[in-house]
Design a protein around this motif. Structure first.
Motif, short mmCIF file in Angstrom:
data_model
loop_
_atom_site.label_atom_id
_atom_site.label_comp_id
_atom_site.label_asym_id
_atom_site.label_seq_id
_atom_site.Cartn_x
_atom_site.Cartn_y
_atom_site.Cartn_z
N GLU A 194 1.87 8.60 4.05
CA GLU A 194 1.08 8.99 5.22
C GLU A 194 1.94 8.95 6.49
O GLU A 194 1.85 9.83 7.35
CB GLU A 194 -0.13 8.08 5.37
CG GLU A 194 -1.10 8.54 6.45
CD GLU A 194 -2.39 7.72 6.43
OE1 GLU A 194 -3.45 8.31 6.18
OE2 GLU A 194 -2.31 6.49 6.64
N LYS A 221 0.85 -1.19 0.00
CA LYS A 221 0.00 0.00 0.00
C LYS A 221 0.89 1.25 0.00
O LYS A 221 1.40 1.67 1.04
CB LYS A 221 -0.93 0.00 1.21
CG LYS A 221 -2.02 -1.06 1.14
CD LYS A 221 -3.16 -0.75 2.10
CE LYS A 221 -3.94 0.45 1.63
NZ LYS A 221 -5.15 0.70 2.46
N GLU A 238 0.06 4.29 -0.42
CA GLU A 238 -0.52 5.44 0.26
C GLU A 238 -0.02 5.55 1.69
O GLU A 238 0.17 6.65 2.22
CB GLU A 238 -2.06 5.33 0.28
CG GLU A 238 -2.73 5.38 -1.08
CD GLU A 238 -2.77 4.02 -1.76
OE1 GLU A 238 -2.17 3.06 -1.19
OE2 GLU A 238 -3.36 3.92 -2.85
N ARG A 239 0.23 4.40 2.34
CA ARG A 239 0.64 4.38 3.74
C ARG A 239 2.06 4.92 3.93
O ARG A 239 2.36 5.54 4.94
CB ARG A 239 0.55 2.94 4.26
CG ARG A 239 0.80 2.80 5.74
CD ARG A 239 -0.23 3.53 6.55
NE ARG A 239 0.02 3.37 8.00
CZ ARG A 239 -0.49 4.14 8.92
NH1 ARG A 239 -1.29 5.14 8.59
NH2 ARG A 239 -0.22 3.93 10.20
#
Length: 338
Positions: A329, A323, A325-326
């Motif tokens: 983030e 992932k 996106e993590r």
């Protein structure tokens, strides 16, 4: 200044000679459009266009002094008035009779309006013809608008579409789209169509109809991160993800914003002003303005540390299949120790 001249045009006060100088193409095109509309006959048949890179100034003067046929007044547009800037002998294709132009400017044609277009960043103010042109013509500086001039232009543009917009909401529109006049005009036209050409533009209407430019949201994202505002940073980041932005692209855009901060920081210390910085870095003046107005600008050491961390993030994003996106983030969750 341009708004005042446009207002005079709409009231039928047309000058015999105009000088449009600068590189803001939308202002130039809009001025020509308004001049044509303000002509007594308002027809393209009364418009004569010349390219001074290909045609001598004598032809422009001859056309201006020739009585118009079946119209009350003609419009003569002379583009590329390069004789008003510093000479570049290698590019000169046509020899102009400047002495004739100087004489004509003192007694221009009563039945023609002549517009000289000088689409350059700077004219040579030492030249006699430049000084005379500035004195004898109505001068419009087609330069990027900023601050109050820009919001006033937005209000006038909105009015031309039949709607009203306050200075505050005009600034909201700028914050979402940047300060490209062409983009702003297009968005205002769309808003006016939605409002059926009447009423006052609200923040809710702007946010509903106007898409944010990724660059503007990346500025907001970077600014929130720099200020240690984790909540806003994550919110903006998730909004960008929902809008289809990819973490790899966002990392690149954020790194670009950090590099811009570093370069602006260096040039400001050298005494450069906003327009000089924009030209040197080849970026839009509005992006430079936003950086210069940021009172919480981190020091150079922290900017370089963040840039180094973003390089690591970029490597992780390109080498992981999980992932993505993590990864970014987690970076946002720890802004103060980046």
């Amino acid at each position: 200044m341009v708004n005042a001249i446009w207002k005079s045009m709409s009231e039928g006060k047309i000058e015999p000679v105009y000088l449009l100088m600068g590189v803001e193409r939308h202002l130039i095109d809009e001025t020509i459009k308004r001049l044509i509309k303000a002509l007594p006959d308002g027809e393209e048949d009364a418009v004569f266009r010349f390219d001074l890179d290909e045609t001598p100034i004598e032809a422009v003067i001859e056309e201006a002094d020739t009585l118009p046929f079946l119209v009350e007044r003609k419009l003569v547009i002379a583009n590329n008035a390069s004789f008003l800037k510093a000479a570049d002998k290698t590019k000169e294709k046509v020899v102009h009779n400047i002495a004739l132009l100087e004489e004509w400017l003192s007694n221009p044609s009563p039945t023609a309006t002549v517009v000289f277009l000088a689409p350059y960043e700077k004219l040579d103010g030492r030249k006699k013809i430049t000084k005379l042109m500035m004195q004898k013509s109505s001068v419009i500086e087609a330069v990027p608008l900023v601050g109050r001039d820009l919001t006033t232009w937005i209000q006038n543009e909105a009015s031309s579409f039949g709607v009203k917009i306050s200075q505050e909401i005009a600034q909201v529109l700028i914050d979402m789209t940047g300060d490209s006049l062409l983009t702003l005009s297009s968005e205002l036209e769309k808003i006016a169509m939605y409002m059926d050409g009447k009423g006052e533009v609200t923040k809710e209407i702007v946010e509903m109809l106007v898409p944010r430019l990724p660059e503007m949201d990346v500025f907001r994202l970077t600014d929130a991160y720099m200020n240690g505002n984790i909540k806003d940073t994550i919110k903006i980041y998730h909004d960008l993800l929902r809008n289809g932005e990819e973490p790899i692209m966002l990392t690149s855009l954020i790194a670009g914003q950090i590099r811009l901060m570093i370069h602006v920081n260096i040039l400001v210390k050298k005494g450069y002003h906003q327009q000089q910085i924009a030209k040197t870095l080849n970026v839009h003046p509005y992006r430079v303005k936003l950086v210069m107005e940021n009172r919480s600008m981190p020091n150079m050491e922290r900017l370089l540390l963040i840039l180094e961390k973003l390089a690591d993030i970029d490597y992780q994003l390109k080498s992981t299949s999980g992932k993505r996106e993590r990864v970014l983030e987690i970076f946002f969750m720890d802004p103060l120790r980046a």
